[in-house]
Design an enzyme around this catalytic site. Structure first.
Site, PDB file in Angstrom:
ATOM      1  N   HIS A 134       1.973   2.970  -2.237  1.00 41.31           N
ATOM      2  CA  HIS A 134       2.021   4.344  -1.711  1.00 41.31           C
ATOM      3  C   HIS A 134       2.435   4.369  -0.233  1.00 41.31           C
ATOM      4  O   HIS A 134       1.679   4.829   0.627  1.00 41.31           O
ATOM      5  CB  HIS A 134       0.664   5.072  -1.800  1.00 41.31           C
ATOM      6  N   GLU A 179      -0.898   6.867   1.660  1.00 46.05           N
ATOM      7  CA  GLU A 179      -0.866   7.698   0.452  1.00 46.05           C
ATOM      8  C   GLU A 179      -1.021   9.176   0.783  1.00 46.05           C
ATOM      9  O   GLU A 179      -0.404  10.023   0.155  1.00 46.05           O
ATOM     10  CB  GLU A 179      -1.997   7.243  -0.483  1.00 46.05           C
ATOM     11  N   ASP A 216      -1.350   2.675 -11.568  1.00 49.75           N
ATOM     12  CA  ASP A 216      -2.427   3.040 -10.645  1.00 49.75           C
ATOM     13  C   ASP A 216      -3.655   3.641 -11.333  1.00 49.75           C
ATOM     14  O   ASP A 216      -4.493   2.925 -11.844  1.00 49.75           O
ATOM     15  CB  ASP A 216      -1.836   3.991  -9.584  1.00 49.75           C
ATOM     16  N   GLN A 219     -10.162   2.868 -14.143  1.00 51.57           N
ATOM     17  CA  GLN A 219      -9.825   4.293 -14.030  1.00 51.57           C
ATOM     18  C   GLN A 219      -9.194   4.852 -15.309  1.00 51.57           C
ATOM     19  O   GLN A 219      -9.113   6.071 -15.480  1.00 51.57           O
ATOM     20  CB  GLN A 219      -8.923   4.537 -12.820  1.00 51.57           C
ATOM     21  N   TYR A 279     -11.327  -3.717  -7.084  1.00 53.48           N
ATOM     22  CA  TYR A 279     -12.345  -3.532  -6.035  1.00 53.48           C
ATOM     23  C   TYR A 279     -13.761  -3.278  -6.534  1.00 53.48           C
ATOM     24  O   TYR A 279     -14.689  -3.146  -5.749  1.00 53.48           O
ATOM     25  CB  TYR A 279     -11.924  -2.440  -5.046  1.00 53.48           C
TER      26      TYR A 279
HETATM   27 ZN    ZN Z   1      -4.507   2.398  -5.938  1.00 52.90          ZN
END
Ligand code: ZN
Length: 454
Positions: free
Chosen positions: A270, A236, A321, A58, A118
């Site tokens: 979260h 979250e 994150d 990310q 993931y």
């Molecule tokens: Zn995450």
């Protein structure tokens, strides 16, 4: 090696003129000493920070998702854009992005990361010949950069509560339990071959797994390592809480505490939306609250009740994150400021014993981060791994300095990076603000970004 520190934040508090003997990555002896006895002399030393939550890929997406569309954007629209983005990524891309990210983390003061991983399969959703091919890219990035790694392969089974089938955007994440446990075993093998790494698991969330899946995955990883960390995205978004109540008749944290055996090696990522009884339940089990302040702000998640949790000796850790920010200083600053804005008070996350907010937060988050990764890190003490940060004394001298103020100045006053040198597992990986691979890594990363955005 023998390292002499003029000022050092030991597990017992600040100390002056200390000589550390470091062998095989571990601090063997700490004594009063002098500069003449040392191989190297440094000014102010603090423990490295553990990053408890990362989705490495990310990082390449940060900055691509800030275009508004008339107030209709939410976590869920962001997630769709993120799914489209990751469709393009290859194993080579993943290694390149993670290497760049891990170098950035080291320069900012993180010395270990828990990778909530993931992205398992190829872009058609087919498993690679070896299930751990993608995970291997992250082990390589850890080795390339020198950042400690706790690999948490993610169990992802469904798209929503009630075992809803995964959607197209999730095809790269899905494994059967048998495949998943094989992946965990393969990662355990990779950890044996890669210095300063270990393995746990991460059931993605209650919406993406079920009780049977979680229990089977936990049993398998705990047969490999009794203290394996287990992380889960838990509460979250308000929608997630509402969907959980609609399906299970309970809020997510409550359901987890009532249905799964949770211990101090569990980290609730979260746990943003919790009520009083869920907070008590978390504290009773010793589970860690994994808080990601900049991402939670960026995604419009909400604010974890950090004041109430820490007042009752709850254990916290911080994570970057989505990597919209890669900087523990910024995470801790926002953690405190969010509480100030809600409560209209100041200097909240401190204690009577440790009145400095900065010192309290740095120590608690580093120790909690170590617990969340089951790693021998988080404090400077005999027998601990040598994960150390050397602060830039010249920069610190521009602010309030001294035992009482150092961490407050670092977190609240300084607007530029004060972390000059970084040691991980007894090796210098950042010296005078530089990593040996940074230029090469940055050039490859820029090239990849240009390709991905074209
Ligand atoms: Zn995450």
């Amino acid at each position: 090696m023998k390292l002499f520190a003029k000022n050092i934040l030991l597990a017992t508090g600040w100390a002056k003129d200390q000589l550390l003997t470091i062998e095989q990555g571990v601090i063997q002896v700490i004594t009063d000493g002098s500069e003449q006895q040392a191989d190297q002399v440094v000014a102010t030393v603090i423990p490295g920070m553990v990053n408890c939550h990362s989705h490495a890929f990310q990082r390449a997406f940060a900055g691509f998702s800030e275009q508004g569309s008339e107030g209709k954007d939410s976590f869920w629209t962001w997630r769709n854009v993120m799914y489209q983005f990751l469709e393009q990524l290859s194993v080579e891309d993943a290694e390149l992005i993670a290497t760049q990210l891990y170098i950035e983390m080291l320069k900012a003061g993180y010395t270990r990361v828990a990778e909530f991983h993931y992205l398992h399969h190829d872009n058609n959703g087919q498993p690679y010949t070896k299930l751990s091919e993608m995970a291997k890219a992250l082990f390589k990035a850890s080795k390339n950069s020198g950042l400690g790694l706790t690999m948490l392969p993610v169990l992802y089974q469904y798209s929503g509560f009630g075992q809803q089938p995964p959607n197209h955007g999730q095809r790269r994440f899905i494994n059967s339990i048998e495949q998943f446990n094989q992946l965990v075993s393969d990662c355990a093998q990779l950890a044996q071959e890669t210095p300063n790494t270990n393995v746990g698991i991460a059931p993605h969330s209650l919406r993406a797994t079920d009780k049977e899946g979680i229990n089977q995955a936990v049993a398998h990883v705990r047969s490999i390592d009794k203290q394996a960390p287990i992380h889960i995205h838990i509460a979250e978004q308000q929608k997630e809480v509402d969907d959980c109540i609609a399906h299970y008749g309970k809020r997510p944290v409550q359901w987890l505490l009532d249905n799964i055996t949770v211990d101090k090696h569990w980290c609730f990522i979260h746990a943003t939306h919790i009520d009083e009884s869920e907070l008590s339940g978390m504290i009773e089990t010793g589970a860690i609250a994994g808080i990601c302040p900049t991402t939670e702000a960026n995604l419009g998640d909400g604010i974890f009740p950090t004041t109430e949790f820490m007042a009752r000796q709850g254990t916290i850790a911080i994570g970057s994150d989505s990597h919209i920010s890669v900087n523990p200083v910024e995470e801790l600053r926002l953690l405190e400021y969010a509480q100030r804005l809600i409560k209209q008070q100041r200097a909240i996350l401190a204690t009577t014993a440790t009145p400095s907010v900065g010192l309290n937060l740095w120590q608690q988050a580093a120790k909690g981060g170590a617990q969340s990764t089951s790693s021998n890190t988080g404090e400077i003490a005999v027998g601990k791994q040598a994960d150390l940060l050397v602060l830039d004394q010249a920069k610190l001298n521009c602010f309030a300095t001294g035992d009482k103020y150092n961490l407050d100045s670092l977190i609240f006053a300084s607007q530029s990076n004060c972390i000059k040198d970084v040691m991980v597992n007894g090796q210098w990986v950042i010296q005078d603000y530089h990593h040996p691979l940074e230029q090469q890594s940055q050039a490859s990363f820029s090239e990849l970004l240009a390709k991905l955005s074209s």
